[in-house]
Design a protein around this motif. Sequence first.
Motif, PDB file in Angstrom:
ATOM      1  N   ALA A   1       0.820  -1.215   0.000  1.00  7.83           N
ATOM      2  CA  ALA A   1       0.000   0.000   0.000  1.00  7.83           C
ATOM      3  C   ALA A   1       0.851   1.262   0.000  1.00  7.83           C
ATOM      4  N   LEU A   2       2.046   1.190   0.604  1.00  9.98           N
ATOM      5  CA  LEU A   2       2.891   2.375   0.665  1.00  9.98           C
ATOM      6  C   LEU A   2       3.477   2.698  -0.705  1.00  9.98           C
ATOM      7  N   CYS A   3       3.673   4.001  -0.944  1.00 16.83           N
ATOM      8  CA  CYS A   3       4.255   4.485  -2.210  1.00 16.83           C
ATOM      9  C   CYS A   3       3.408   4.089  -3.417  1.00 16.83           C
ATOM     10  N   SER A   4       2.119   3.945  -3.227  1.00 14.27           N
ATOM     11  CA  SER A   4       1.256   3.492  -4.325  1.00 14.27           C
ATOM     12  C   SER A   4       1.234   4.496  -5.476  1.00 14.27           C
ATOM     13  N   LYS A   5       1.209   5.788  -5.170  1.00 18.73           N
ATOM     14  CA  LYS A   5       1.195   6.796  -6.236  1.00 18.73           C
ATOM     15  C   LYS A   5       2.489   6.732  -7.041  1.00 18.73           C
ATOM     16  N   GLN A   6       3.630   6.656  -6.318  1.00 23.02           N
ATOM     17  CA  GLN A   6       4.921   6.595  -7.002  1.00 23.02           C
ATOM     18  C   GLN A   6       5.032   5.312  -7.836  1.00 23.02           C
ATOM     19  N   ARG A   7       4.425   4.235  -7.323  1.00 22.88           N
ATOM     20  CA  ARG A   7       4.431   2.969  -8.062  1.00 22.88           C
ATOM     21  C   ARG A   7       3.649   3.105  -9.357  1.00 22.88           C
ATOM     22  N   ILE A   8       2.462   3.680  -9.278  1.00 22.06           N
ATOM     23  CA  ILE A   8       1.630   3.861 -10.468  1.00 22.06           C
ATOM     24  C   ILE A   8       2.337   4.756 -11.481  1.00 22.06           C
ATOM     25  N   ASP A   9       2.915   5.863 -10.996  1.00 19.45           N
ATOM     26  CA  ASP A   9       3.627   6.776 -11.898  1.00 19.45           C
ATOM     27  C   ASP A   9       4.813   6.077 -12.557  1.00 19.45           C
ATOM     28  N   SER A  10       5.512   5.245 -11.784  1.00 24.04           N
ATOM     29  CA  SER A  10       6.659   4.511 -12.326  1.00 24.04           C
ATOM     30  C   SER A  10       6.229   3.520 -13.392  1.00 24.04           C
TER      31      SER A  10
END
Length: 217
Positions: free
Chosen positions: A20-29
């Motif tokens: 769940a953590l860094c989900s936005k950064q994961r999606i952007d990546s």
Amino acid sequence: MLICKDKKYQQICDLTHDGALCSKQRIDSINSLVMQQNEKSVKNGYAALTQLDTYKACLENSVLAQSSREKSDEVSRYFAIANISDYQNKIVIETIGIRPEINLWLYQKTGNTDHWESMVNGVAMTESVHRDVYFVMMANASSRSMDEAKKIAGLQLARTELLNELNPDVYEFYVRYHTNKADNFRAAVWYGLHAEYVENTHGINNQYFKLYEKMKK
């Protein structure tokens, strides 16, 4: 993510941590990596490299902050962190041609001046250059000569179709440059442009006249 159900992008999704953590950064990546995989251009390569840097930094901070989470979750994050660098190397190898942005990224990672020289040479050979490259070159030149930095700022300005696409630091540089040259008129104009496009303060003419009158006094 729906995109991760496509086997074509399995390697990309496996690279990332599904916690769940860094989900936005994961999606952007993932989005940037998909674009890079589909079109291995310098623009897409640089975007993917820098986005992975942001994602990796978030994961590293999350590992420190969430040390009490389940061990399997921590292992997944560590795995992602360890493999990001390898995938970034893959992107660098895949990106060919004139690539000042990639050389900027390599220079910032290694400090190797060969990458710096390749970046500068690349800027002279192509007109489509990310604004980060101009910013770093301006900052470097400013330490030696404001006039030298102005040439780089002018090059970026000449190659930029819309003013709101300029790096915010370009506006600030021109205000500082013209103020130092006692050219209050141009300093005020650039201050007004900064207010309009960076601060999102509407009423550029009002901003301009207020500052110009103040400078004249």
